[in-house]
Design a protein around this motif. Structure first.
Motif, PDB file in Angstrom:
ATOM      1  N   LEU A 284       5.904  -4.403  12.387  1.00 17.45           N
ATOM      2  CA  LEU A 284       7.189  -5.089  12.393  1.00 17.45           C
ATOM      3  C   LEU A 284       8.189  -4.268  13.189  1.00 17.45           C
ATOM      4  CD1 LEU A 284       8.400  -7.679  11.231  1.00 17.45           C
ATOM      5  CD2 LEU A 284       9.093  -6.361   9.233  1.00 17.45           C
ATOM      6  N   VAL A 285       8.826  -4.905  14.170  1.00 21.69           N
ATOM      7  CA  VAL A 285       9.725  -4.228  15.098  1.00 21.69           C
ATOM      8  C   VAL A 285      11.134  -4.808  14.941  1.00 21.69           C
ATOM      9  CG1 VAL A 285      10.124  -3.635  17.529  1.00 21.69           C
ATOM     10  CG2 VAL A 285       7.779  -3.993  16.700  1.00 21.69           C
ATOM     11  N   ASN A 286      12.125  -3.928  14.802  1.00 19.75           N
ATOM     12  CA  ASN A 286      13.507  -4.381  14.664  1.00 19.75           C
ATOM     13  C   ASN A 286      14.205  -4.382  16.037  1.00 19.75           C
ATOM     14  OD1 ASN A 286      14.542  -1.769  15.225  1.00 19.75           O
ATOM     15  ND2 ASN A 286      14.848  -1.268  13.072  1.00 19.75           N
ATOM     16  N   PRO A 287      15.466  -4.828  16.104  1.00 24.30           N
ATOM     17  CA  PRO A 287      16.162  -4.887  17.396  1.00 24.30           C
ATOM     18  C   PRO A 287      16.325  -3.544  18.108  1.00 24.30           C
ATOM     19  CG  PRO A 287      17.268  -6.296  15.807  1.00 24.30           C
ATOM     20  CD  PRO A 287      16.237  -5.500  15.043  1.00 24.30           C
ATOM     21  N   LYS A 288      16.221  -2.422  17.376  1.00 24.74           N
ATOM     22  CA  LYS A 288      16.313  -1.096  17.997  1.00 24.74           C
ATOM     23  C   LYS A 288      14.952  -0.591  18.465  1.00 24.74           C
ATOM     24  CE  LYS A 288      20.039   0.520  14.960  1.00 24.74           C
ATOM     25  NZ  LYS A 288      20.361   1.557  13.970  1.00 24.74           N
ATOM     26  N   SER A 289      13.929  -1.445  18.395  1.00 24.65           N
ATOM     27  CA  SER A 289      12.540  -1.088  18.722  1.00 24.65           C
ATOM     28  C   SER A 289      11.950  -0.062  17.765  1.00 24.65           C
ATOM     29  CB  SER A 289      12.407  -0.614  20.173  1.00 24.65           C
ATOM     30  OG  SER A 289      12.708  -1.666  21.054  1.00 24.65           O
ATOM     31  N   GLU A 290      12.511   0.015  16.556  1.00 22.80           N
ATOM     32  CA  GLU A 290      11.920   0.840  15.508  1.00 22.80           C
ATOM     33  C   GLU A 290      10.870   0.002  14.781  1.00 22.80           C
ATOM     34  OE1 GLU A 290      15.782   3.481  14.193  1.00 22.80           O
ATOM     35  OE2 GLU A 290      15.632   1.400  13.509  1.00 22.80           O
ATOM     36  N   VAL A 291       9.876   0.687  14.203  1.00 25.27           N
ATOM     37  CA  VAL A 291       8.811  -0.008  13.488  1.00 25.27           C
ATOM     38  C   VAL A 291       8.875   0.335  12.001  1.00 25.27           C
ATOM     39  CG1 VAL A 291       7.357  -0.117  15.538  1.00 25.27           C
ATOM     40  CG2 VAL A 291       7.077   1.795  13.947  1.00 25.27           C
ATOM     41  N   LEU A 292       8.463  -0.622  11.183  1.00 23.67           N
ATOM     42  CA  LEU A 292       8.543  -0.445   9.740  1.00 23.67           C
ATOM     43  C   LEU A 292       7.278   0.208   9.204  1.00 23.67           C
ATOM     44  CD1 LEU A 292      10.187  -0.995   7.153  1.00 23.67           C
ATOM     45  CD2 LEU A 292       8.909  -3.145   6.953  1.00 23.67           C
ATOM     46  N   THR A 293       7.467   1.306   8.482  1.00 23.58           N
ATOM     47  CA  THR A 293       6.362   1.914   7.752  1.00 23.58           C
ATOM     48  C   THR A 293       6.670   1.822   6.264  1.00 23.58           C
ATOM     49  OG1 THR A 293       7.287   4.160   7.812  1.00 23.58           O
ATOM     50  CG2 THR A 293       5.805   3.524   9.608  1.00 23.58           C
ATOM     51  N   LEU A 294       5.629   1.701   5.490  1.00 21.24           N
ATOM     52  CA  LEU A 294       5.734   1.628   4.043  1.00 21.24           C
ATOM     53  C   LEU A 294       4.927   2.767   3.445  1.00 21.24           C
ATOM     54  CD1 LEU A 294       4.927  -2.195   3.665  1.00 21.24           C
ATOM     55  CD2 LEU A 294       7.188  -1.132   3.851  1.00 21.24           C
ATOM     56  N   ARG A 295       5.310   3.195   2.255  1.00 18.93           N
ATOM     57  CA  ARG A 295       4.477   4.171   1.547  1.00 18.93           C
ATOM     58  C   ARG A 295       3.877   3.462   0.338  1.00 18.93           C
ATOM     59  NH1 ARG A 295       6.919   9.523  -0.994  1.00 18.93           N
ATOM     60  NH2 ARG A 295       7.528   8.042  -2.594  1.00 18.93           N
ATOM     61  N   ARG A 296       2.554   3.541   0.237  1.00 16.39           N
ATOM     62  CA  ARG A 296       1.861   2.934  -0.889  1.00 16.39           C
ATOM     63  C   ARG A 296       2.283   3.636  -2.183  1.00 16.39           C
ATOM     64  NH1 ARG A 296      -2.062  -0.335   0.858  1.00 16.39           N
ATOM     65  NH2 ARG A 296      -3.316  -0.147  -1.022  1.00 16.39           N
ATOM     66  N   SER A 297       2.433   2.863  -3.239  1.00 20.96           N
ATOM     67  CA  SER A 297       2.900   3.437  -4.504  1.00 20.96           C
ATOM     68  C   SER A 297       1.858   4.381  -5.103  1.00 20.96           C
ATOM     69  CB  SER A 297       3.228   2.321  -5.503  1.00 20.96           C
ATOM     70  OG  SER A 297       2.034   1.673  -5.899  1.00 20.96           O
ATOM     71  N   GLU A 298       2.312   5.191  -6.039  1.00 21.58           N
ATOM     72  CA  GLU A 298       1.428   6.160  -6.695  1.00 21.58           C
ATOM     73  C   GLU A 298       0.303   5.468  -7.455  1.00 21.58           C
ATOM     74  OE1 GLU A 298       1.997  10.228  -9.292  1.00 21.58           O
ATOM     75  OE2 GLU A 298       3.541   8.684  -9.416  1.00 21.58           O
ATOM     76  N   THR A 299       0.553   4.228  -7.889  1.00 21.34           N
ATOM     77  CA  THR A 299      -0.448   3.488  -8.658  1.00 21.34           C
ATOM     78  C   THR A 299      -1.315   2.577  -7.785  1.00 21.34           C
ATOM     79  OG1 THR A 299       1.164   1.734  -9.106  1.00 21.34           O
ATOM     80  CG2 THR A 299       0.970   3.510 -10.750  1.00 21.34           C
ATOM     81  N   ALA A 300      -1.155   2.636  -6.483  1.00 22.01           N
ATOM     82  CA  ALA A 300      -1.961   1.795  -5.589  1.00 22.01           C
ATOM     83  C   ALA A 300      -3.444   2.120  -5.781  1.00 22.01           C
ATOM     84  CB  ALA A 300      -1.562   2.016  -4.137  1.00 22.01           C
ATOM     85  N   PRO A 301      -4.285   1.093  -5.899  1.00 20.37           N
ATOM     86  CA  PRO A 301      -5.704   1.351  -6.132  1.00 20.37           C
ATOM     87  C   PRO A 301      -6.410   2.010  -4.940  1.00 20.37           C
ATOM     88  CG  PRO A 301      -5.293  -1.001  -5.914  1.00 20.37           C
ATOM     89  CD  PRO A 301      -3.968  -0.325  -5.917  1.00 20.37           C
ATOM     90  N   ARG A 302      -5.909   1.775  -3.760  1.00 23.30           N
ATOM     91  CA  ARG A 302      -6.487   2.387  -2.549  1.00 23.30           C
ATOM     92  C   ARG A 302      -5.398   3.177  -1.830  1.00 23.30           C
ATOM     93  NH1 ARG A 302      -6.528  -2.046  -0.287  1.00 23.30           N
ATOM     94  NH2 ARG A 302      -6.918  -1.343   1.820  1.00 23.30           N
TER      95      ARG A 302
END
Length: 137
Positions: free
Chosen positions: A12-30
Motif C-alpha cells: 500500500l502506497v500513500n501520496p508521499k510514496s511511503e509504503v505501509l508496514t504492519l507488525r504482527r501481534s504477539e499472539t499471531a499464530p504465524r
C-alpha cells in the motif's frame, strides 16, 4: 493430491510514496512480532484481486477498489506439503489513517528502503527488493 493455497498481499502506497508496514501481534499464530504487509489467504472461489482488497480493508481499514491495484509479482513454493502461491499487488491510496485488526499491533508508513530493512520474511523481502530494482514506485 496436492492442495494449493493462494495468498494475496498488497504493498500500500500513500501520496508521499511511503509504503505501509504492519507488525504482527504477539499472539499471531504465524510469525508473531514480525513485520508484514497487508494481505492474507484467498478464500475458496474468491477472485484474487477481491481477496487483496478484502484483506487490506480487514487489516488496515483502508478501502481500495479494483482500479487501485496492480498485480506485479508472484512467487510459488511448496510449504508444508501444499503448493503455495503468493500474489503481490501494488495499491495506491489517499488514506493514511490505519485501523488495525487484532492480527497486528503496529503500523508504520516507511520509505521503500526502510521497509526492505524492516521486513525479513523472505518472500515479502524479495518482493520489496524487486519493486525497488524495477522502479515500480
Amino acid at each position: 493430491m496436492t492442495t494449493t493455497h493462494v495468498i494475496a498481499k498488497v504493498l500500500l502506497v500513500n501520496p508521499k510514496s511511503e509504503v505501509l508496514t504492519l507488525r504482527r501481534s504477539e499472539t499471531a499464530p504465524r510469525r508473531p512480532l514480525e513485520s508484514d504487509i497487508p494481505g492474507g489467504w484467498v478464500d475458496e472461489g474468491e477472485d484474487f484481486t477481491a481477496a487483496a482488497i478484502r484483506e487490506t480493508e480487514e487489516e488496515t481499514g483502508v478501502q481500495l477498489v479494483m482500479p487501485d491495484l496492480q498485480l506485479v509479482y508472484a512467487h510459488t513454493a511448496m510449504v508444508d506439503n501444499h503448493n503455495t502461491c503468493w500474489l503481490f499487488f501494488i495499491g495506491h491510496s489517499q488514506e493514511t489513517g490505519v485501523t488495525l485488526s487484532p492480527e497486528h499491533d503496529k503500523a508504520d508508513w516507511l520509505t521503500l528502503d526502510q521497509a526492505i530493512e524492516t521486513i525479513t520474511y523472505a518472500v515479502q523481502h524479495d518482493f520489496l527488493v524487486y519493486v525497488r530494482n524495477t522502479n515500480l514506485l
